[in-house]
Design an enzyme around this catalytic site. Structure first.
Site, PDB file in Angstrom:
ATOM      1  CE  LYS A 186      -2.166  -1.096   3.858  1.00  0.00           C
ATOM      2  NZ  LYS A 186      -1.814  -2.485   4.173  1.00  0.00           N
TER       3      LYS A 186
ATOM      4  NE  ARG B 167      -4.594  -1.435   8.699  1.00  0.00           N
ATOM      5  CZ  ARG B 167      -3.457  -0.845   8.314  1.00  0.00           C
ATOM      6  NH1 ARG B 167      -3.438   0.454   8.112  1.00  0.00           N
ATOM      7  NH2 ARG B 167      -2.371  -1.544   8.122  1.00  0.00           N
TER       8      ARG B 167
ATOM      9  NE  ARG C 252       7.033  -3.440   6.177  1.00  0.00           N
ATOM     10  CZ  ARG C 252       5.741  -3.115   6.151  1.00  0.00           C
ATOM     11  NH1 ARG C 252       5.177  -2.686   5.041  1.00  0.00           N
ATOM     12  NH2 ARG C 252       4.997  -3.237   7.240  1.00  0.00           N
TER      13      ARG C 252
ATOM     14  NE  ARG D  91       5.923  -1.119  10.362  1.00  0.00           N
ATOM     15  CZ  ARG D  91       4.876  -0.942   9.554  1.00  0.00           C
ATOM     16  NH1 ARG D  91       5.002  -0.259   8.443  1.00  0.00           N
ATOM     17  NH2 ARG D  91       3.697  -1.450   9.855  1.00  0.00           N
TER      18      ARG D  91
ATOM     19  NE  ARG E 180       1.053  -5.594  10.874  1.00  0.00           N
ATOM     20  CZ  ARG E 180       2.060  -5.222  10.086  1.00  0.00           C
ATOM     21  NH1 ARG E 180       3.246  -5.788  10.215  1.00  0.00           N
ATOM     22  NH2 ARG E 180       1.886  -4.304   9.170  1.00  0.00           N
TER      23      ARG E 180
HETATM   24  P1  AMP Z   1       0.611   0.327   8.506  1.00  0.00           P
HETATM   25  O1  AMP Z   1       1.812   1.189   8.552  1.00  0.00           O
HETATM   26  O2  AMP Z   1      -0.435   0.832   7.552  1.00  0.00           O
HETATM   27  O3  AMP Z   1       0.948  -1.131   8.278  1.00  0.00           O
HETATM   28  O4  AMP Z   1      -0.080   0.404   9.961  1.00  0.00           O
HETATM   29  C1  AMP Z   1       0.622  -0.047  11.105  1.00  0.00           C
HETATM   30  C2  AMP Z   1      -0.325  -0.213  12.263  1.00  0.00           C
HETATM   31  O5  AMP Z   1      -0.959   1.033  12.566  1.00  0.00           O
HETATM   32  C3  AMP Z   1      -1.470  -1.179  12.042  1.00  0.00           C
HETATM   33  O6  AMP Z   1      -1.099  -2.535  12.249  1.00  0.00           O
HETATM   34  C4  AMP Z   1      -2.453  -0.696  13.108  1.00  0.00           C
HETATM   35  O7  AMP Z   1      -2.055  -1.081  14.406  1.00  0.00           O
HETATM   36  C5  AMP Z   1      -2.296   0.827  13.019  1.00  0.00           C
HETATM   37  N1  AMP Z   1      -3.216   1.399  12.001  1.00  0.00           N
HETATM   38  C6  AMP Z   1      -2.881   1.999  10.827  1.00  0.00           C
HETATM   39  N2  AMP Z   1      -3.968   2.389  10.150  1.00  0.00           N
HETATM   40  C7  AMP Z   1      -5.034   2.032  10.913  1.00  0.00           C
HETATM   41  C8  AMP Z   1      -6.447   2.130  10.740  1.00  0.00           C
HETATM   42  N3  AMP Z   1      -6.991   2.678   9.649  1.00  0.00           N
HETATM   43  N4  AMP Z   1      -7.233   1.653  11.738  1.00  0.00           N
HETATM   44  C9  AMP Z   1      -6.715   1.108  12.858  1.00  0.00           C
HETATM   45  N5  AMP Z   1      -5.384   0.951  13.069  1.00  0.00           N
HETATM   46  C10 AMP Z   1      -4.545   1.410  12.109  1.00  0.00           C
END
Ligand code: AMP
Length: 226
Positions: free
Chosen positions: A21, A96, A134, A167, A178
């Site tokens: 993404k 999400r 990653r 991360r 996840r």
């Molecule tokens: P990402 O960097 O998009 O993989 O997001 C990392 C983490 O941030 C996710 O695993 C969630 O814990 C939190 N997160 C990011 N976007 C959302 C969202 N739209 N709703 C809830 N948690 C989020």
């Protein structure tokens, strides 16, 4: 590539963790000249503040859970209110949950922004292999992959030289968590958007380079002419 205008449209990108993404969003930002809003990135900035909210968010993130709808909804509305989003934005990793999707659809309608949804469909075994390789820059957020996109200098960001990190939520046990949460909380968006969204596209994210995948998404948006 020359920048093109898509009008006033918010592009929502969703897909499993590791579906690419962030890379696709960055590419689309370059194509359409609207800001890239990554809720994950904004939440990591909150964690860096190390205040009460940051600690709460870190605990959820490190265990592979989603942050509360109310908090991310607020973050996105605040960010969309800035003048640079007047012509739209690329929303990366938001919504999400179906609740978030319902909420943002109303907000976009009120702001006269069209919405377009891109579902990055990637098999889970591909996701696990990508996420374990990653590495990220804690300074600028640039993302590398030890196999497909390694940094030029060992373990350092090409852009600012900062040592790269894995991360906390890219550990294998957290990745599994996840994916479980994705399955129950985010996957229902496929049916939701298929029924509700005017522009809904599925992009196969399994094959090809990240640039080819991003170009596929870009072409779909360009050709839908909202
Ligand atoms: P990402 O960097 O998009 O993989 O997001 C990392 C983490 O941030 C996710 O695993 C969630 O814990 C939190 N997160 C990011 N976007 C959302 C969202 N739209 N709703 C809830 N948690 C989020």
């Amino acid at each position: 590539m020359p920048k093109i205008t898509v009008g006033t449209v918010a592009v929502m990108l969703f897909g499993p963790p590791g579906s690419g993404k962030g890379t696709v969003a960055q590419y689309l930002t370059g194509c359409f000249d609207v800001p890239h809003i990554s809720t994950g990135h904004i939440l990591r900035e909150q964690i860096a503040l190390a205040d009460g909210l940051g600690r709460e968010v870190k605990e959820l993130m490190d265990s592979g859970k989603l942050v509360a709808d109310e908090l991310v909804n607020r973050i996105v509305v605040d960010r969309l209110s800035r003048p640079d989003c007047a012509a739209g934005a690329i929303l990366d990793g938001y919504p999400r949950t179906v609740e978030q999707a319902k909420f943002i659809s109303e907000v976009l309608k009120q702001r006269a922004l069209d919405s377009m949804v891109i579902y990055l469909d990637v098999d889970y075994d591909v996701v696990v292999s990508r996420l374990t390789a990653r590495r990220s820059c804690p300074q600028c957020g640039a993302v590398y992959n030890l196999r497909s996109k390694p940094p030029k200098v060992d373990s350092r960001c090409d852009l600012d030289g900062t040592p790269l990190i894995t991360r906390d939520d890219d550990r294998e046990d957290v990745i599994r968590q996840r994916l479980d949460n994705y399955e129950t909380q985010t996957q229902p968006l496929v049916d939701y958007f298929r029924e509700q969204a005017t522009w809904y596209y599925r992009v196969n994210g399994n094959d090809g380079s990240s640039e080819q995948i991003a170009e596929r998404a870009c072409a779909l948006i360009r050709n839908s002419n909202p």
